[in-house]
Design an enzyme around this catalytic site. Structure first.
Site, PDB file in Angstrom:
ATOM      1  N   ASP A  91       0.867  -1.162   0.000  1.00  0.00           N
ATOM      2  CA  ASP A  91       0.000   0.000   0.000  1.00  0.00           C
ATOM      3  C   ASP A  91       0.913   1.224   0.000  1.00  0.00           C
ATOM      4  O   ASP A  91       2.078   1.144   0.387  1.00  0.00           O
ATOM      5  CB  ASP A  91      -0.900  -0.009   1.238  1.00  0.00           C
ATOM      6  CG  ASP A  91      -2.088   0.948   1.078  1.00  0.00           C
ATOM      7  OD1 ASP A  91      -2.905   1.029   1.994  1.00  0.00           O
ATOM      8  OD2 ASP A  91      -2.169   1.607   0.033  1.00  0.00           O
ATOM      9  N   GLY A 220     -11.543   4.047   0.366  1.00  0.00           N
ATOM     10  CA  GLY A 220     -12.530   4.874   1.054  1.00  0.00           C
ATOM     11  C   GLY A 220     -13.669   4.099   1.669  1.00  0.00           C
ATOM     12  O   GLY A 220     -14.628   4.684   2.170  1.00  0.00           O
ATOM     13  N   ASP A 270      -7.809  -7.524   1.106  1.00  0.00           N
ATOM     14  CA  ASP A 270      -6.808  -7.630   2.173  1.00  0.00           C
ATOM     15  C   ASP A 270      -7.453  -7.192   3.474  1.00  0.00           C
ATOM     16  O   ASP A 270      -8.320  -6.299   3.458  1.00  0.00           O
ATOM     17  CB  ASP A 270      -5.586  -6.736   1.884  1.00  0.00           C
ATOM     18  CG  ASP A 270      -5.773  -5.338   2.450  1.00  0.00           C
ATOM     19  OD1 ASP A 270      -6.436  -4.527   1.787  1.00  0.00           O
ATOM     20  OD2 ASP A 270      -5.279  -5.083   3.579  1.00  0.00           O
ATOM     21  N   CYS A 313      -7.230 -27.265  14.403  1.00  0.00           N
ATOM     22  CA  CYS A 313      -8.501 -28.001  14.330  1.00  0.00           C
ATOM     23  C   CYS A 313      -8.332 -29.494  14.524  1.00  0.00           C
ATOM     24  O   CYS A 313      -9.148 -30.128  15.170  1.00  0.00           O
ATOM     25  CB  CYS A 313      -9.110 -27.795  12.954  1.00  0.00           C
ATOM     26  SG  CYS A 313     -10.128 -26.363  12.877  1.00  0.00           S
TER      27      CYS A 313
HETATM   28  N1  LIG Z   1      -4.343   3.365   0.223  1.00  0.00           N
HETATM   29  C1  LIG Z   1      -5.500   3.053   0.823  1.00  0.00           C
HETATM   30  N2  LIG Z   1      -5.532   2.037   1.721  1.00  0.00           N
HETATM   31  C2  LIG Z   1      -6.735   1.759   2.345  1.00  0.00           C
HETATM   32  C3  LIG Z   1      -6.761   0.750   3.351  1.00  0.00           C
HETATM   33  C4  LIG Z   1      -5.512  -0.043   3.747  1.00  0.00           C
HETATM   34  C5  LIG Z   1      -5.590  -1.432   3.134  1.00  0.00           C
HETATM   35  N3  LIG Z   1      -4.697  -2.352   3.827  1.00  0.00           N
HETATM   36  C6  LIG Z   1      -3.287  -2.068   3.628  1.00  0.00           C
HETATM   37  C7  LIG Z   1      -2.413  -3.077   4.323  1.00  0.00           C
HETATM   38  C8  LIG Z   1      -0.968  -2.802   4.010  1.00  0.00           C
HETATM   39  C9  LIG Z   1      -0.241  -3.224   5.249  1.00  0.00           C
HETATM   40  C10 LIG Z   1      -1.178  -2.951   6.382  1.00  0.00           C
HETATM   41  C11 LIG Z   1      -2.573  -3.053   5.827  1.00  0.00           C
HETATM   42  C12 LIG Z   1      -7.976   0.515   3.995  1.00  0.00           C
HETATM   43  N4  LIG Z   1      -8.274  -0.333   5.010  1.00  0.00           N
HETATM   44  C13 LIG Z   1      -9.599  -0.129   5.258  1.00  0.00           C
HETATM   45  N5  LIG Z   1     -10.286  -0.735   6.224  1.00  0.00           N
HETATM   46  C14 LIG Z   1      -9.626  -1.608   7.195  1.00  0.00           C
HETATM   47  C15 LIG Z   1     -10.641  -1.728   8.318  1.00  0.00           C
HETATM   48  C16 LIG Z   1     -10.177  -2.688   9.341  1.00  0.00           C
HETATM   49  C17 LIG Z   1      -9.209  -2.298  10.278  1.00  0.00           C
HETATM   50  C18 LIG Z   1      -8.809  -3.209  11.237  1.00  0.00           C
HETATM   51  C19 LIG Z   1      -9.387  -4.489  11.282  1.00  0.00           C
HETATM   52  C20 LIG Z   1     -10.344  -4.851  10.327  1.00  0.00           C
HETATM   53  C21 LIG Z   1     -10.740  -3.953   9.355  1.00  0.00           C
HETATM   54  N6  LIG Z   1     -10.150   0.763   4.440  1.00  0.00           N
HETATM   55  C22 LIG Z   1      -9.153   1.199   3.644  1.00  0.00           C
HETATM   56  C23 LIG Z   1      -9.132   2.172   2.646  1.00  0.00           C
HETATM   57  C24 LIG Z   1      -7.912   2.474   2.019  1.00  0.00           C
HETATM   58  C25 LIG Z   1      -7.826   3.528   1.026  1.00  0.00           C
HETATM   59  O1  LIG Z   1      -8.819   4.210   0.699  1.00  0.00           O
HETATM   60  N7  LIG Z   1      -6.607   3.784   0.481  1.00  0.00           N
END
Ligand SMILES: Nc1nc2c(CCNCC3CCCC3)c3[nH]c(NCCc4ccccc4)nc3cc2c(=O)[nH]1
Length: 375
Positions: A91, A220, A270, A313
């Site tokens: 990311d 988003g 992810d 399991c």
């Molecule tokens: N660039 C960008 N990244 C986003 C991300 C990060 C996605 N994982 C990146 C990985 C790269 C390494 C780390 C993660 C998101 N993650 C979430 N929700 C996670 C919600 C969540 C949080 C915790 C537990 C469960 C759900 N919405 C997101 C929207 C965006 C976005 O618009 N733009």
């Protein structure tokens, strides 16, 4: 990069193949998150042999701050640094700046922020996140974008979306004017924004589709909005995205969310959920999820599901796993993390089978209900 193999009969579910220099990825796919160049509590060999992970995620924000680009470059990039020879997606860091750094400022130029580690000042720009991801050597890199908070006003969502579009143009230029550093090809995915506003989502889908990225992410979402709204926005976005490009829904989600979003045309996911929640005892199964720390498992001297191919399991009594978690034994974290990722990836295997034999549309809604049930 992406080849569409089949679109399901009565849903928008698809089968496809992503091709990278580190191997092929069959979609729909769930991508385990390895923020600090490690999928927490899971060894690389187990990721490959047991979980059969085809691609994992790295995190530009964290790796840029520590160990930093110099060490990453001298190590020959992220694959060599962590001895993972399969695909990696990173990311861009924009989302992490907003979710981790409590002191940041958005300007036309980029995102200024203070490190959550030592307070030092840094700035991500659409151009330098391309350089950082060239140095990491990820097979798929993301553009710098702004992920607006939920809820936010229409004006904020529009302003933010337009800034992201300007950044994406700059990011694409920077990508096309630079070369990979380690000999293997890299792809760049664009990101659609627009908050939860239909007209902005449609406009963003069209604008990003026209920038000719190798793949397109839907950003988003999964930021606190109601699940139905997430599904509605996802459904809308995929109606306006080209069929021949992979669609990556960022940050999603629970097993039930994956099924519903696959039915709405998503190919890649992810989420930190399977690994993060494993560490506090949440275990996903075909009949719903449990919390192994719950007292009800204290003397449950049966394995959870002997037929399921994970050690948690089939090899251990639930009373033992309960005991490990009660005593915060590391083995508990390892077994649960490995199990949850095995569960997510095997759910994706079942989805692929069902799209191939046209039984996905009659199965996924009910299955999603069951998976969302606490046992
Ligand atoms: N660039 C960008 N990244 C986003 C991300 C990060 C996605 N994982 C990146 C990985 C790269 C390494 C780390 C993660 C998101 N993650 C979430 N929700 C996670 C919600 C969540 C949080 C915790 C537990 C469960 C759900 N919405 C997101 C929207 C965006 C976005 O618009 N733009």
């Amino acid at each position: 990069m992406f080849e569409l193999k089949k679109t399901a009969a009565s849903t928008k579910a698809r089968l496809g193949t992503l091709t990278t220099d580190h191997g092929e990825i069959s979609t729909p796919i769930f991508m385990p998150v390895g923020t600090l160049a490690s999928v927490k509590a899971v060894k690389q060999d187990d990721l490959k042999e047991k979980i059969k992970a085809q691609i994992i995620l790295g995190n530009t924000y964290h790796l840029y701050l520590r160990p930093g680009c110099d060490i990453m470059e001298s190590a020959g990039g992220l694959h060599s640094f962590m001895s993972w020879d399969r695909p990696i997606l990173t990311d861009s860091g924009g989302y992490q700046v907003f979710s981790l750094s409590d002191n940041r400022e958005l300007t036309e130029e980029g995102a200024e922020f203070k490190s959550h580690l030592d307070g030092s000042k840094h700035m991500f720009t659409p151009e330098n996140v391309v350089d950082i991801q060239r140095t990491l050597g990820s097979d798929i890199m993301m553009v710098l974008d702004e992920c607006p908070p939920y809820p936010c006003s229409y004006e904020y969502a529009k302003e933010s979306m337009e800034l992201t579009h300007r950044w994406e143009k700059r990011g694409r230029e920077a990508f096309l004017n630079t070369e990979p550093k380690y000999g293997h090809k890299q792809a760049q995915f664009g990101i659609v924004q627009g908050g939860t506003f239909e007209d902005l989502r449609i406009e963003s889908s069209k604008r990003v589709a026209d920038m000719d990225f190798e793949g397109i992410a839907i950003g988003g979402l999964s930021v606190g909005e109601p699940t139905d709204l997430m599904y509605e926005m996802t459904d809308l976005n995929t109606d306006y995205l080209p069929e021949n490009k992979a669609r990556y829904l960022m940050g999603v989600g629970k097993p039930a969310n994956l099924l519903h979003c696959i039915a709405r045309g998503i190919d890649m996911f992810d989420c930190v959920l399977p690994t993060r929640n494993a560490r506090n005892g949440q275990i996903f199964t075909d009949n719903g999820y449990i919390n192994i720390s719950n007292a009800k498992w204290k003397n449950h001297n049966q394995p959870l599901d002997p037929a399921f191919p994970s050690d948690l399991c089939s090899k251990y009594k639930m009373s033992y796993i309960h005991h490990l978690f009660r005593n915060n034994e590391l083995l508990g974290l390892e077994l649960a993390s490995l199990h949850n990722l095995t569960f997510y990836l095997s759910l994706m295997d079942e989805v692929k089978e069902r799209i191939a034999n046209d039984t996905f549309h009659n199965w996924y809604k009910e299955k999603a209900e069951v998976l969302d049930t606490k046992i």
